[in-house]
Write an enzyme that holds these catalytic residues in place. Structure first.
Site, PDB file in Angstrom:
ATOM      1  N   GLU A 132      -6.934   1.333 -13.422  1.00  0.00           N
ATOM      2  CA  GLU A 132      -6.383   2.539 -12.788  1.00  0.00           C
ATOM      3  C   GLU A 132      -5.183   3.060 -13.571  1.00  0.00           C
ATOM      4  O   GLU A 132      -5.062   4.265 -13.830  1.00  0.00           O
ATOM      5  CB  GLU A 132      -5.991   2.236 -11.337  1.00  0.00           C
ATOM      6  CG  GLU A 132      -7.211   2.023 -10.459  1.00  0.00           C
ATOM      7  CD  GLU A 132      -6.907   1.744  -8.997  1.00  0.00           C
ATOM      8  OE1 GLU A 132      -7.818   1.873  -8.181  1.00  0.00           O
ATOM      9  OE2 GLU A 132      -5.760   1.381  -8.662  1.00  0.00           O
ATOM     10  N   CYS A 179       0.816  -1.213   0.000  1.00  0.00           N
ATOM     11  CA  CYS A 179       0.000   0.000   0.000  1.00  0.00           C
ATOM     12  C   CYS A 179       0.849   1.262   0.000  1.00  0.00           C
ATOM     13  O   CYS A 179       0.648   2.155  -0.814  1.00  0.00           O
ATOM     14  CB  CYS A 179      -0.952  -0.017   1.193  1.00  0.00           C
ATOM     15  SG  CYS A 179      -1.916   1.491   1.304  1.00  0.00           S
ATOM     16  N   GLU A 234     -26.346  14.649  -3.965  1.00  0.00           N
ATOM     17  CA  GLU A 234     -27.764  14.820  -3.583  1.00  0.00           C
ATOM     18  C   GLU A 234     -28.669  13.863  -4.349  1.00  0.00           C
ATOM     19  O   GLU A 234     -29.789  13.583  -3.960  1.00  0.00           O
ATOM     20  CB  GLU A 234     -28.227  16.269  -3.773  1.00  0.00           C
ATOM     21  CG  GLU A 234     -28.389  16.706  -5.199  1.00  0.00           C
ATOM     22  CD  GLU A 234     -28.847  18.161  -5.318  1.00  0.00           C
ATOM     23  OE1 GLU A 234     -29.792  18.554  -4.611  1.00  0.00           O
ATOM     24  OE2 GLU A 234     -28.239  18.909  -6.110  1.00  0.00           O
ATOM     25  N   HIS A 258     -27.293  20.960  -2.087  1.00  0.00           N
ATOM     26  CA  HIS A 258     -27.499  21.422  -3.455  1.00  0.00           C
ATOM     27  C   HIS A 258     -26.533  22.536  -3.810  1.00  0.00           C
ATOM     28  O   HIS A 258     -26.286  23.406  -2.996  1.00  0.00           O
ATOM     29  CB  HIS A 258     -28.947  21.920  -3.580  1.00  0.00           C
ATOM     30  CG  HIS A 258     -29.318  22.288  -4.966  1.00  0.00           C
ATOM     31  ND1 HIS A 258     -29.513  21.337  -5.945  1.00  0.00           N
ATOM     32  CD2 HIS A 258     -29.510  23.502  -5.542  1.00  0.00           C
ATOM     33  CE1 HIS A 258     -29.819  21.963  -7.076  1.00  0.00           C
ATOM     34  NE2 HIS A 258     -29.827  23.269  -6.869  1.00  0.00           N
ATOM     35  N   TYR A 267      -8.718  -3.937 -11.028  1.00  0.00           N
ATOM     36  CA  TYR A 267      -8.447  -2.634 -10.415  1.00  0.00           C
ATOM     37  C   TYR A 267      -7.187  -1.980 -11.014  1.00  0.00           C
ATOM     38  O   TYR A 267      -7.217  -0.839 -11.445  1.00  0.00           O
ATOM     39  CB  TYR A 267      -8.101  -2.800  -8.934  1.00  0.00           C
ATOM     40  CG  TYR A 267      -9.183  -3.022  -7.939  1.00  0.00           C
ATOM     41  CD1 TYR A 267      -9.606  -1.990  -7.119  1.00  0.00           C
ATOM     42  CD2 TYR A 267      -9.734  -4.289  -7.748  1.00  0.00           C
ATOM     43  CE1 TYR A 267     -10.553  -2.197  -6.140  1.00  0.00           C
ATOM     44  CE2 TYR A 267     -10.682  -4.506  -6.768  1.00  0.00           C
ATOM     45  CZ  TYR A 267     -11.100  -3.457  -5.965  1.00  0.00           C
ATOM     46  OH  TYR A 267     -12.033  -3.668  -5.005  1.00  0.00           O
ATOM     47  N   CYS A 298      -1.431   1.602  -3.172  1.00  0.00           N
ATOM     48  CA  CYS A 298      -2.462   2.640  -2.993  1.00  0.00           C
ATOM     49  C   CYS A 298      -1.920   4.072  -2.975  1.00  0.00           C
ATOM     50  O   CYS A 298      -2.441   4.933  -3.680  1.00  0.00           O
ATOM     51  CB  CYS A 298      -3.204   2.427  -1.677  1.00  0.00           C
ATOM     52  SG  CYS A 298      -3.478   0.727  -1.206  1.00  0.00           S
ATOM     53  N   LYS A 324       0.146   5.245  -6.149  1.00  0.00           N
ATOM     54  CA  LYS A 324      -0.836   5.173  -7.252  1.00  0.00           C
ATOM     55  C   LYS A 324      -1.804   6.351  -7.189  1.00  0.00           C
ATOM     56  O   LYS A 324      -2.059   7.025  -8.175  1.00  0.00           O
ATOM     57  CB  LYS A 324      -1.571   3.834  -7.155  1.00  0.00           C
ATOM     58  CG  LYS A 324      -2.650   3.547  -8.166  1.00  0.00           C
ATOM     59  CD  LYS A 324      -4.027   4.046  -7.855  1.00  0.00           C
ATOM     60  CE  LYS A 324      -4.590   3.771  -6.498  1.00  0.00           C
ATOM     61  NZ  LYS A 324      -5.123   2.487  -6.239  1.00  0.00           N
TER      62      LYS A 324
END
Ligand code: NDP
Length: 474
Positions: A204, A66, A463, A458, A200, A71, A74
């Site tokens: 990516e 990681c 939303e 908003h 993944y 992670c 990356k």
């Protein structure tokens, strides 16, 4: 001469305070952890903070996949790549920008510095909790003993947290390809690349390299990327990836050969050959367990080498545990760290909590990103029976006055009988940031009515989650 009386200095991975250790003398610990990635560091640090005497073996820098080659670096590259579309949008919003170029070595340099800093922090955290760190690959000797760097450590408990490594298919020319590990080491940007795989990592890196200006061909071996994800989201994302400029081939690769100037020829399953600067394979990962000598403790693995551990992370050997990607359960960093915390609490603080693998949110940092929590539609039908499905597909406000054609997809799956929301799948900008909060609601068992009773913010894409009113005809 009694060798145990000779004092030597134990070698440390970075600098750290060296401890005096008797050569060939067995050191005894409450816990020995093999692997200094996210899971290993967490269980070691947490156990030590609860008063346990802990050792950790790691044969590289602290941080594991990681932090060092996954992670974190990356995500930095994902963010670097996103500036391209930001710059395009900026011009539509009235900004006058000059010519821009991307400097790969500069990004590598700052990224590597930050990774070194983070790895150092991991190490400091272990030192400040008095965890003894050993530089080397830990190997089981049997009898709850671990050999590392020529020394023998004995422990009441052992935790294996050795993670995983890239897996390559056995095809002709595979020695010419790079894995995601190698990509982080590249000194120059490959201008033209083939990326093989539809998981993944492949999607990516397709987004990263395309965003940074490389010419990218993504090669998969079936009709759609991201097997295992929600079908509608896979199809939607695939269309957006192609629209963003990535060439998609669904024919697989037959072989790879070298061409002039160290370029690579990728021979595709449809008979076409593409000449590129680099071929990147992201065709899955396998548990990193083959060098552990697991037989010494009769620890069982499955056909891909994943350590078999029960719901309390215990292997077939008593007091030997396995967490994280080496168990190939849910291969995500936050899962490994949570397993580590729960296990430390159980071993050294009478903890009774068990790991809960339901409703784990995750994100693919593709361009655009995909995030989800809960089962796919197909799985949800099997699990919950009849469903009400709510879906919205819209152009985010940010893009309405730009050339960007990219859209956002939101899907909510609701168990018809109870009206409980059981899954959310989203593709579009900010999906990973939005999904974390949705995961809390879904994990807490929120109903569709409770979603509807929540006031939206908003104007946002998020939303949409509280304004979905029309059920899909099924
Ligand atoms: P995945 O297991 O996710 O995907 C492997 C991909 O490679 C699949 O699309 C598979 O296709 C394809 N493939 C396998 N063999 C071949 C072949 N011979 N030719 C062509 N394609 C092939 O692996 P990754 O390497 O992408 O990721 C590994 C792990 O890392 C994942 O489990 C994930 O959990 C973790 N990860 C998580 C990230 C995140 O949370 N954002 C980011 C990166 C990794 P097929 O579908 O046909 O089998």
């Amino acid at each position: 001469m009694d060798k145990s009386s000779i004092l030597i200095y134990n070698r440390k991975p970075i600098d750290g305070n060296c401890r005096q250790v008797g050569m060939n003398m067995t050191k005894t610990y409450d816990l020995v952890v093999i692997g200094g990635g996210s899971g290993g560091v967490r269980v070691a640090r947490w156990s030590a903070s609860l008063g346990a005497k802990v050792a950790l073996c790691e044969n590289d820098r602290m941080g594991g996949t990681c932090v060092i080659r996954g992670c974190v670096p990356k995500k930095m590259m994902v963010m670097a790549a996103q500036f391209q579309s930001e710059m395009n949008c900026a011009q539509d919003y009235g900004w006058q920008l000059g010519a821009s170029t991307f400097n790969w070595p500069q990004l590598k340099n700052v990224r590597d510095q930050e990774i070194a800093r983070l790895s150092g922090l991991y190490r400091k955290m272990l030192d400040s909790n008095q965890v003894d760190c050993y530089l080397g690959a830990g190997k089981l000797l049997g009898n709850h003993q671990v050999e590392v760097d020529g020394q023998t450590l004995s422990a009441k408990h052992i935790v294996i947290a050795t993670g995983g490594k890239p897996q390559l298919p056995k095809i002709s020319g595979i020695e010419h390809v790079l894995t995601s590990n190698d990509l982080f080491e590249l000194k120059e940007q490959p201008r033209k690349v083939v990326i093989v795989g539809g998981g993944y990592i492949a999607v990516e890196f397709a987004g990263i390299l395309n965003g940074l200006g490389s010419e990218v061909t993504l090669v998969i071996r079936r009709s759609h990327i991201l097997r295992g994800f929600e079908q509608k989201a896979r199809e939607f994302l695939q269309d957006q990836i192609v629209a963003s400029g990535v060439t998609l081939k669904t024919c697989g690769v037959d072989k790879i050969t070298l061409s002039a100037d160290d370029k690579k020829n990728v021979h595709l399953g449809d008979g076409q050959t593409i000449e590129v600067d680099a071929v990147i394979y992201a065709t899955g990962r396998v548990p990193n367990t083959s060098e552990l000598n697991l037989e010494a403790e009769n620890i069982e693995v499955n056909q891909v080498g994943a350590i078999q551990a029960d719901h309390l992370h215990q292997t077939a050997a008593s007091d030997i545990y396995a967490i994280g990607d080496c168990t190939d359960r849910v291969n995500l960093t936050p899962v490994a760290t949570t397993e580590g915390t729960i296990l430390a609490e159980r071993l050294f603080n009478d903890g009774t909590k068990e790991m809960n693998y339901q409703f784990i949110p995750s994100a693919v940092f593709s361009w655009p990103p995909l995030a989800s929590v809960g089962p796919t539609e197909e799985e949800a039908r099997q699990q919950y029976g009849e469903l009400d499905i709510y879906q919205s597909d819209f152009r985010p406000l940010k893009y309405t006055i730009t050339q960007m054609t990219e859209r956002t997809l939101v899907r909510l799956l609701v168990e018809r009988k109870t009206q409980r929301v059981v899954a959310c799948h989203m593709v579009g900008i900010d999906a990973p940031e939005i999904m974390q909060g949705v995961a809390i609601a879904i994990k807490a068992g929120a109903t569709k009515e409770q979603f509807d009773n929540t006031i939206g913010i908003h104007p946002t894409s998020a939303e949409e989650l509280v304004t979905l009113r029309n059920k899909l005809d099924q």
